[in-house]
Structure formats: structure tokens, C-alpha cells
Design a protein around this motif. Structure first.
Motif, PDB file in Angstrom:
ATOM      1  N   LEU A   1      22.787  63.473 -35.631  1.00 40.63           N
ATOM      2  CA  LEU A   1      23.709  64.157 -34.713  1.00 40.63           C
ATOM      3  C   LEU A   1      22.955  65.056 -33.747  1.00 40.63           C
ATOM      4  CD1 LEU A   1      26.663  65.603 -36.817  1.00 40.63           C
ATOM      5  CD2 LEU A   1      26.823  63.907 -34.981  1.00 40.63           C
ATOM      6  N   ALA A   2      22.030  65.841 -34.293  1.00 42.44           N
ATOM      7  CA  ALA A   2      21.263  66.783 -33.467  1.00 42.44           C
ATOM      8  C   ALA A   2      20.437  66.017 -32.438  1.00 42.44           C
ATOM      9  CB  ALA A   2      20.376  67.663 -34.340  1.00 42.44           C
ATOM     10  N   ARG A   3      19.887  64.877 -32.844  1.00 35.94           N
ATOM     11  CA  ARG A   3      19.086  64.063 -31.919  1.00 35.94           C
ATOM     12  C   ARG A   3      19.954  63.439 -30.842  1.00 35.94           C
ATOM     13  NH1 ARG A   3      14.967  61.423 -35.803  1.00 35.94           N
ATOM     14  NH2 ARG A   3      13.423  63.098 -35.909  1.00 35.94           N
ATOM     15  N   ILE A   4      21.086  62.865 -31.238  1.00 31.56           N
ATOM     16  CA  ILE A   4      21.996  62.245 -30.260  1.00 31.56           C
ATOM     17  C   ILE A   4      22.439  63.298 -29.246  1.00 31.56           C
ATOM     18  CG2 ILE A   4      24.294  61.209 -29.964  1.00 31.56           C
ATOM     19  CD1 ILE A   4      23.931  60.015 -32.817  1.00 31.56           C
ATOM     20  N   HIS A   5      22.666  64.498 -29.757  1.00 32.05           N
ATOM     21  CA  HIS A   5      23.148  65.610 -28.938  1.00 32.05           C
ATOM     22  C   HIS A   5      22.028  66.187 -28.054  1.00 32.05           C
ATOM     23  CE1 HIS A   5      25.920  68.762 -27.972  1.00 32.05           C
ATOM     24  NE2 HIS A   5      25.215  69.708 -28.548  1.00 32.05           N
ATOM     25  N   GLY A   6      20.780  65.826 -28.369  1.00 31.62           N
ATOM     26  CA  GLY A   6      19.638  66.369 -27.618  1.00 31.62           C
ATOM     27  C   GLY A   6      19.446  67.851 -27.845  1.00 31.62           C
ATOM     28  N   ALA A   7      19.762  68.309 -29.068  1.00 32.10           N
ATOM     29  CA  ALA A   7      19.723  69.754 -29.356  1.00 32.10           C
ATOM     30  C   ALA A   7      18.299  70.298 -29.262  1.00 32.10           C
ATOM     31  CB  ALA A   7      20.299  70.022 -30.738  1.00 32.10           C
ATOM     32  N   ARG A   8      18.144  71.374 -28.496  1.00 34.07           N
ATOM     33  CA  ARG A   8      16.850  72.064 -28.368  1.00 34.07           C
ATOM     34  C   ARG A   8      16.885  73.404 -29.082  1.00 34.07           C
ATOM     35  NH1 ARG A   8      13.560  70.223 -24.542  1.00 34.07           N
ATOM     36  NH2 ARG A   8      12.627  72.295 -24.375  1.00 34.07           N
ATOM     37  N   SER A   9      18.079  73.945 -29.263  1.00 32.73           N
ATOM     38  CA  SER A   9      18.219  75.229 -29.968  1.00 32.73           C
ATOM     39  C   SER A   9      19.320  75.088 -31.012  1.00 32.73           C
ATOM     40  CB  SER A   9      18.544  76.352 -28.989  1.00 32.73           C
ATOM     41  OG  SER A   9      19.700  76.028 -28.253  1.00 32.73           O
ATOM     42  N   ILE A  10      18.966  75.404 -32.256  1.00 31.12           N
ATOM     43  CA  ILE A  10      19.869  75.200 -33.391  1.00 31.12           C
ATOM     44  C   ILE A  10      20.015  76.511 -34.156  1.00 31.12           C
ATOM     45  CG2 ILE A  10      20.177  73.970 -35.597  1.00 31.12           C
ATOM     46  CD1 ILE A  10      18.683  71.587 -34.379  1.00 31.12           C
ATOM     47  N   LEU A  11      21.247  76.804 -34.547  1.00 23.58           N
ATOM     48  CA  LEU A  11      21.542  77.963 -35.386  1.00 23.58           C
ATOM     49  C   LEU A  11      22.172  77.456 -36.679  1.00 23.58           C
ATOM     50  CD1 LEU A  11      22.003  81.035 -35.875  1.00 23.58           C
ATOM     51  CD2 LEU A  11      24.158  80.789 -34.609  1.00 23.58           C
ATOM     52  N   GLU A  12      21.651  77.930 -37.810  1.00 29.10           N
ATOM     53  CA  GLU A  12      22.208  77.541 -39.108  1.00 29.10           C
ATOM     54  C   GLU A  12      22.689  78.788 -39.840  1.00 29.10           C
ATOM     55  OE1 GLU A  12      20.714  74.505 -42.376  1.00 29.10           O
ATOM     56  OE2 GLU A  12      19.494  76.331 -42.469  1.00 29.10           O
ATOM     57  N   ILE A  13      23.837  78.691 -40.475  1.00 29.81           N
ATOM     58  CA  ILE A  13      24.377  79.798 -41.272  1.00 29.81           C
ATOM     59  C   ILE A  13      24.419  79.327 -42.719  1.00 29.81           C
ATOM     60  CG2 ILE A  13      26.324  81.387 -41.555  1.00 29.81           C
ATOM     61  CD1 ILE A  13      27.106  80.601 -38.595  1.00 29.81           C
ATOM     62  N   GLY A  14      23.544  79.880 -43.561  1.00 29.85           N
ATOM     63  CA  GLY A  14      23.409  79.441 -44.959  1.00 29.85           C
ATOM     64  C   GLY A  14      22.169  78.579 -45.130  1.00 29.85           C
ATOM     65  N   THR A  15      21.058  79.218 -45.538  1.00 27.88           N
ATOM     66  CA  THR A  15      19.753  78.543 -45.574  1.00 27.88           C
ATOM     67  C   THR A  15      19.448  77.904 -46.917  1.00 27.88           C
ATOM     68  OG1 THR A  15      19.005  80.379 -44.170  1.00 27.88           O
ATOM     69  CG2 THR A  15      17.306  78.881 -45.035  1.00 27.88           C
ATOM     70  N   LEU A  16      19.757  78.642 -47.995  1.00 29.17           N
ATOM     71  CA  LEU A  16      19.316  78.307 -49.355  1.00 29.17           C
ATOM     72  C   LEU A  16      17.788  78.096 -49.321  1.00 29.17           C
ATOM     73  CD1 LEU A  16      20.533  78.008 -52.219  1.00 29.17           C
ATOM     74  CD2 LEU A  16      20.664  75.547 -51.820  1.00 29.17           C
ATOM     75  N   GLY A  17      17.284  76.935 -49.761  1.00 28.27           N
ATOM     76  CA  GLY A  17      15.834  76.708 -49.783  1.00 28.27           C
ATOM     77  C   GLY A  17      15.302  76.047 -48.519  1.00 28.27           C
TER      78      GLY A  17
ATOM     79  N   ALA B   1      14.652  67.288 -36.024  1.00 25.95           N
ATOM     80  CA  ALA B   1      15.352  66.670 -34.893  1.00 25.95           C
ATOM     81  C   ALA B   1      14.964  67.321 -33.572  1.00 25.95           C
ATOM     82  CB  ALA B   1      16.865  66.791 -35.091  1.00 25.95           C
ATOM     83  N   LEU B   2      14.304  68.487 -33.630  1.00 22.14           N
ATOM     84  CA  LEU B   2      14.008  69.234 -32.402  1.00 22.14           C
ATOM     85  C   LEU B   2      12.904  68.570 -31.583  1.00 22.14           C
ATOM     86  CD1 LEU B   2      13.957  72.881 -33.832  1.00 22.14           C
ATOM     87  CD2 LEU B   2      15.624  71.984 -32.169  1.00 22.14           C
ATOM     88  N   PRO B   3      13.037  68.610 -30.260  1.00 28.39           N
ATOM     89  CA  PRO B   3      11.935  68.152 -29.412  1.00 28.39           C
ATOM     90  C   PRO B   3      10.855  69.236 -29.337  1.00 28.39           C
ATOM     91  CG  PRO B   3      13.695  69.012 -28.045  1.00 28.39           C
ATOM     92  CD  PRO B   3      14.173  69.126 -29.476  1.00 28.39           C
ATOM     93  N   PRO B   4       9.676  68.938 -28.805  1.00 26.30           N
ATOM     94  CA  PRO B   4       8.659  69.979 -28.620  1.00 26.30           C
ATOM     95  C   PRO B   4       9.254  71.143 -27.827  1.00 26.30           C
ATOM     96  CG  PRO B   4       7.751  67.812 -28.105  1.00 26.30           C
ATOM     97  CD  PRO B   4       9.225  67.618 -28.312  1.00 26.30           C
ATOM     98  N   GLY B   5       8.967  72.356 -28.276  1.00 22.74           N
ATOM     99  CA  GLY B   5       9.518  73.538 -27.594  1.00 22.74           C
ATOM    100  C   GLY B   5      10.869  73.959 -28.137  1.00 22.74           C
ATOM    101  N   GLY B   6      11.429  73.170 -29.064  1.00 16.11           N
ATOM    102  CA  GLY B   6      12.727  73.504 -29.641  1.00 16.11           C
ATOM    103  C   GLY B   6      12.612  74.682 -30.597  1.00 16.11           C
ATOM    104  N   ARG B   7      13.761  75.267 -30.939  1.00 16.12           N
ATOM    105  CA  ARG B   7      13.739  76.420 -31.854  1.00 16.12           C
ATOM    106  C   ARG B   7      14.969  76.402 -32.751  1.00 16.12           C
ATOM    107  NH1 ARG B   7      16.868  81.030 -29.790  1.00 16.12           N
ATOM    108  NH2 ARG B   7      18.185  80.134 -28.195  1.00 16.12           N
ATOM    109  N   LEU B   8      14.813  77.060 -33.887  1.00 16.48           N
ATOM    110  CA  LEU B   8      15.891  77.107 -34.869  1.00 16.48           C
ATOM    111  C   LEU B   8      15.923  78.491 -35.517  1.00 16.48           C
ATOM    112  CD1 LEU B   8      16.650  74.307 -37.462  1.00 16.48           C
ATOM    113  CD2 LEU B   8      16.723  76.708 -38.119  1.00 16.48           C
ATOM    114  N   ILE B   9      17.118  79.039 -35.664  1.00 14.29           N
ATOM    115  CA  ILE B   9      17.288  80.282 -36.414  1.00 14.29           C
ATOM    116  C   ILE B   9      18.237  79.984 -37.558  1.00 14.29           C
ATOM    117  CG2 ILE B   9      18.136  82.668 -36.376  1.00 14.29           C
ATOM    118  CD1 ILE B   9      17.442  82.763 -33.397  1.00 14.29           C
ATOM    119  N   THR B  10      17.878  80.416 -38.771  1.00 15.02           N
ATOM    120  CA  THR B  10      18.749  80.180 -39.923  1.00 15.02           C
ATOM    121  C   THR B  10      19.028  81.506 -40.627  1.00 15.02           C
ATOM    122  OG1 THR B  10      19.057  78.880 -41.957  1.00 15.02           O
ATOM    123  CG2 THR B  10      16.779  79.470 -41.399  1.00 15.02           C
TER     124      THR B  10
END
Ligand code: SAH
Ligand code: MG
Length: 185
Positions: A19-35, A45-54
Motif C-alpha cells: 500500500l505504501a509503495r503504491i501510494h508513493g509514500a515518502r513520509s510515514i507516521l505510525e502510532i503503536g510501535t511495539l518491537g 517501502a520508503l524511497p531514498p530520502g524517505g522518513r518515518l516517525i513511530t
């Protein structure tokens, strides 16, 4: 590491990643990390330069996740922020950390509506909000079941159903994965 076995399944992880790839997501936020299991599926799924906060409330879970993310090569790409997610979401909003392309909600069920409302502010128009466990093993459809988490998820599903700002689909994969796309107009 002694964590509860409540991460997404591998097929769900793959689906989230796709889904993230189809959507072309470059910035992702996750709520609930666990491990960091779903985190790693999404980070991949992120391209180079992408970022994620969890976001994670439990410092022990966060420590395990940071270790796993580092081992997977995402130490500088995926950041774990510790605290009550309603508070850390407020921080992100104040810091203007958005807009995000993709938000994955998978923490405590009683705050799902609050997370969703915050996510709507942090996601760009056309962005995607995905929420896990929205079928709750089918319990949301059992009128006899009045457990707090069941009631919360039922309320969440109704809340989204009534929301005019999103396009919505509840996909029966895993424990139920709701997709909500923020409308552009
Ligand atoms: N997304 C993960 C699973 C998350 S399990 C995966 O699929 O791999 C839910 C996580 O939400 C737990 O680690 C729990 O500690 C965390 N959590 C519970 N209440 C929270 C809160 N109020 N704020 C932030 N995180 C919370
Ligand atoms: Mg879940």
C-alpha cells in the motif's frame, strides 16, 4: 524480548508495505510501535530520502524497536518517539512535523478516534490513514459484546463511516484493516 505477540501478521505487513509503495509514500507516521515489526515493513517501502516517525508509550518496547530498526538499517530513517501518543501527536502538530503521506494507527483501541482526528490534521490531502484491528476478531459485529475495546472499535468504525472528509474501505485482512483516504476537496 518478552513482548506480547500482537504485531501485524506477515501477510498484513506485506500488504501495508505494498500500500505504501503504491501510494508513493515518502513520509510515514505510525502510532503503536511495539518491537518495530510493522515499522520495518513500512520503512522498507520508503524511497531514498524517505522518513518515518513511530509513536510508543512503553520505553521497553521503544528500546527493542530501536535495536531492531538499527539492525534493519533504519536507525537514521525511522525515529521512535516515546510518550502517550495523544501527547506526541500534539507535539508533532506543534512542531509542524507533517504533512505525512501515510499514517498507520495500531495502538490502544480506546484512543482510536482521537488518533484518527489528529491523523487527519497531519496527513496531506490525498493521504492515506490505515487502522488495524477494526474487526477485532469479529467482535465488533457481535451486539452482545460490550468489552471496552470492542465498544471503542465499533464507535471508531461508525465515526469513520459518518466522516465526509474521507473515502473508506474496511479490508478483511488479518484482524481487519481500515483504509481511509483524505479527500482533496
Ligand atoms: N504496530 C505494531 C504493534 C503495535 S501493538 C506491529 O504491528 O508490529 C500496540 C502498541 O501500542 C504497544 O506497543 C503499546 O505499548 C502501544 N501503546 C498502547 N497505548 C499507547 C498510547 N497511549 N500511546 C502510545 N502507544 C501506546
Ligand atoms: Mg494491531
Amino acid at each position: 524480548a518478552g513482548l506480547p505477540a500482537i504485531s501485524v501478521s506477515a501477510p498484513q505487513g506485506k500488504f501495508l508495505q505494498l500500500l505504501a509503495r503504491i501510494h508513493g509514500a515518502r513520509s510515514i507516521l505510525e502510532i503503536g510501535t511495539l518491537g518495530g515489526y510493522s515499522t520495518i515493513w513500512l520503512a522498507r517501502a520508503l524511497p531514498p530520502g524517505g522518513r518515518l516517525i513511530t509513536l510508543e508509550i512503553d520505553p521497553k518496547h521503544a528500546a527493542v524497536a530501536r535495536e531492531n530498526l538499527a539492525r534493519a538499517g533504519f536507525a537514521n530513517i525511522a525515529r521512535v518517539r516515546v510518550g502517550r501518543a495523544l501527547d506526541t501527536l500534539e507535539e508533532l502538530y506543534q512542531e509542524a512535523a507533517g504533512p505525512f503521506d501515510f499514517v498507520f494507527i495500531d495502538a490502544d483501541k480506546e484512543n482510536y478516534v482521537g488518533y484518527f482526528e489528529r491523523a487527519l490534521e497531519l496527513v496531506r490531502p490525498g493521504g492515506l490513514i490505515v487502522a488495524d484491528n477494526t474487526l477485532w476478531s469479529g467482535r465488533v459485529a457481535d451486539p452482545e459484546n460490550a468489552e471496552p475495546d470492542t465498544v471503542a472499535l465499533r464507535h471508531f468504525n461508525e465515526h469513520l463511516h459518518r466522516n465526509g472528509r474521507i473515502d473508506l474501505s474496511l479490508v478483511p485482512i488479518g484482524d481487519g484493516l481500515t483504509l481511509a483516504r483524505k479527500r482533496t476537496s
